[in-house]
Scaffold this motif. Structure first.
Motif, PDB file in Angstrom:
ATOM      1  N   ASP A  27      34.723   2.995  34.386  1.00  0.00           N
ATOM      2  CA  ASP A  27      35.451   3.067  33.120  1.00  0.00           C
ATOM      3  C   ASP A  27      34.805   2.010  32.226  1.00  0.00           C
ATOM      4  N   ARG A  29      35.111   1.256  29.026  1.00  0.00           N
ATOM      5  CA  ARG A  29      35.964   0.485  28.111  1.00  0.00           C
ATOM      6  C   ARG A  29      36.713  -0.622  28.830  1.00  0.00           C
ATOM      7  N   ARG A  30      37.193  -0.339  30.032  1.00  0.00           N
ATOM      8  CA  ARG A  30      37.979  -1.328  30.780  1.00  0.00           C
ATOM      9  C   ARG A  30      37.124  -2.159  31.736  1.00  0.00           C
ATOM     10  N   ASP A  31      35.848  -1.791  31.838  1.00  0.00           N
ATOM     11  CA  ASP A  31      34.912  -2.481  32.730  1.00  0.00           C
ATOM     12  C   ASP A  31      35.429  -2.504  34.169  1.00  0.00           C
ATOM     13  N   THR A  32      35.866  -1.336  34.657  1.00  0.00           N
ATOM     14  CA  THR A  32      36.316  -1.202  36.030  1.00  0.00           C
ATOM     15  C   THR A  32      35.499  -0.117  36.723  1.00  0.00           C
TER      16      THR A  32
END
Length: 66
Positions: A27, A29-32
């Motif tokens: 992800d 945007r969430r850096d996950t």
């Protein structure tokens, strides 16, 4: 005149290591990152799944009767 900008939301990879398959989804945007093992039977069906998804999202135009 309006311009469009592409924004990467998710990046996915299917990784094979020693005969084992892992789906890796980032992800952006969430850096996950999430990973999950994938059985070979599912890997073998991936082209079919992608074709079905594409057909569902972009159905062919219906042909009118004459």
């Amino acid at each position: 005149m309006q311009t469009s900008t592409e924004t990467l939301l998710y990046a996915a990879e299917l990784v094979e290591e020693n005969g084992r398959y892992t789906l890796v989804v980032q992800d952006v945007r969430r850096d996950t990152v999430q990973t999950t093992p994938v059985p070979k039977s599912m890997v073998d069906k991936l082209p079919t799944f992608l074709s079905a998804l594409a057909a569902k999202l972009n159905p062919a135009p219906s042909r009118g009767r004459w």
